[in-house]
Design an enzyme around this catalytic site. Structure first.
Site, short mmCIF file in Angstrom:
data_model
loop_
_atom_site.label_atom_id
_atom_site.label_comp_id
_atom_site.label_asym_id
_atom_site.label_seq_id
_atom_site.Cartn_x
_atom_site.Cartn_y
_atom_site.Cartn_z
N GLU A 1 0.84 -1.20 0.00
CA GLU A 1 0.00 0.00 0.00
C GLU A 1 0.87 1.25 0.00
O GLU A 1 2.08 1.19 0.18
CB GLU A 1 -0.91 0.04 1.24
CG GLU A 1 -2.37 -0.31 0.97
CD GLU A 1 -3.11 0.76 0.16
OE1 GLU A 1 -2.50 1.79 -0.20
OE2 GLU A 1 -4.29 0.55 -0.14
N ASN B 1 -10.45 4.19 0.89
CA ASN B 1 -9.47 4.11 -0.19
C ASN B 1 -9.63 5.27 -1.16
O ASN B 1 -10.52 6.12 -0.99
CB ASN B 1 -9.61 2.78 -0.94
CG ASN B 1 -8.69 1.71 -0.38
OD1 ASN B 1 -7.49 1.93 -0.19
ND2 ASN B 1 -9.23 0.53 -0.10
N ASP C 1 -9.73 0.62 -5.07
CA ASP C 1 -8.72 0.68 -4.02
C ASP C 1 -8.02 2.03 -4.12
O ASP C 1 -8.67 3.04 -4.36
CB ASP C 1 -7.77 -0.52 -4.15
CG ASP C 1 -7.18 -0.94 -2.81
OD1 ASP C 1 -6.46 -0.13 -2.19
OD2 ASP C 1 -7.43 -2.07 -2.37
#
Length: 278
Positions: free
Chosen positions: A12, A134, A184
């Site tokens: 991430e 997100n 995302d």
């Protein structure tokens, strides 16, 4: 195409530091921050960062925010956010020098998370009731922000005032639920195009400023694409984190690039990440 083969359980938060000309990214579940040449491991979950100076990052972690000195590894607390049952997730600096980040339940409990903003010594909870926060990113002019709740499949847009605080209520800007896509992490390029990693689809999709689909770049062998960022000396390389999370042994064999960091030179032209003002 593979920029770094170190596998992340949950990759991430890629960040191109414009002063250091260095890429940073996270493995949330292994509590680690990576760069090309070094890694830092912590006692708690870490997920996203903004740059304060050449030597310091502002890092989102499971208890809130802290400053990290990249030379010494020393960390100092900045603000607390969330509860003992939550952790941080996606995050990005806005054009005004603030830092937005999301919190979510450690078991993705419905509605347990929120979107937060830190700006000039003040932390505010902006939007509660988020399950998986997100797609935090900002238009080139700094007048609007995007974010998503992956659990709903919807990307929101909200207007910002001159200081970067939201004005009015967020509206649905892109509804991916009907297509079965899971939004995302995301980033907006110099042309205002919205680049969104779509978990489970193995791609980063590019949308025009009006939300029209333009194209997609696949992450072969890694279906769980998680977050994009532009970087490189001319900001024309798209970096994409991916994840191994939820994959059993057979799935990991079928998808051998999962958890690795991808790079796509010439994908577009990014914008420098803004400096966070404490």
């Amino acid at each position: 195409m593979i920029f770094d083969a170190r596998p992340c359980e949950l990759g991430e938060g890629p960040l191109w530091h414009p002063v250091r000309e260095q890429l940073f990214w996270f493995d949330i579940l292994n509590r680690t921050l990576h760069s090309q040449s070094r890694s830092w491991t912590f006692a708690d979950y870490v997920s996203a960062a903004g740059w304060i100076s050449a030597d310091e990052l502002l890092v989102a972690c499971e208890t809130g925010l802290f400053r990290l000195n990249l030379s010494s590894g020393e960390r100092s607390p900045v603000a607390k956010a969330g509860t003992p049952d939550t952790r941080s997730n996606d995050g990005r600096a806005d054009r005004q020098g603030g830092f937005w980040f999301g919190t979510m339940g450690k078991r993705a409990q419905k509605g347990a998370g929120a979107i937060w903003r830190w700006y000039r010594g003040e932390l505010r909870q902006l939007f509660p009731g988020i399950t998986i926060p997100n797609a935090i990113c900002f238009t080139p002019d700094g007048r609007a922000a995007h974010f998503a709740d992956t659990a709903t499949g919807k990307v929101m847009k909200v207007a910002l005032d001159a200081a970067g605080w939201p004005v009015g209520e967020p509206e649905v800007w892109l509804d991916l639920e009907r297509a079965g896509l899971n939004p995302d992490g995301a980033v907006i390029d110099a042309e205002g195009r919205f680049w969104n990693a779509q978990w489970g689809a193995g791609r980063v999709a590019c949308y025009a400023p009006d939300g029209a689909f333009l194209s997609a770049i696949e992450t072969p062998g890694a279906p769980q694409s998680s977050c994009p960022a532009f970087g490189g000396p001319d900001l024309s390389t798209l970096y994409v984190t991916t994840a191994l999370e939820h994959m059993d042994a057979k799935a990991r064999v079928r998808h051998p690039a999962s958890g690795q960091l991808f790079a796509f030179p010439g994908a577009g032209k990014g914008l420098p990440e803004p400096q966070v003002t404490l």
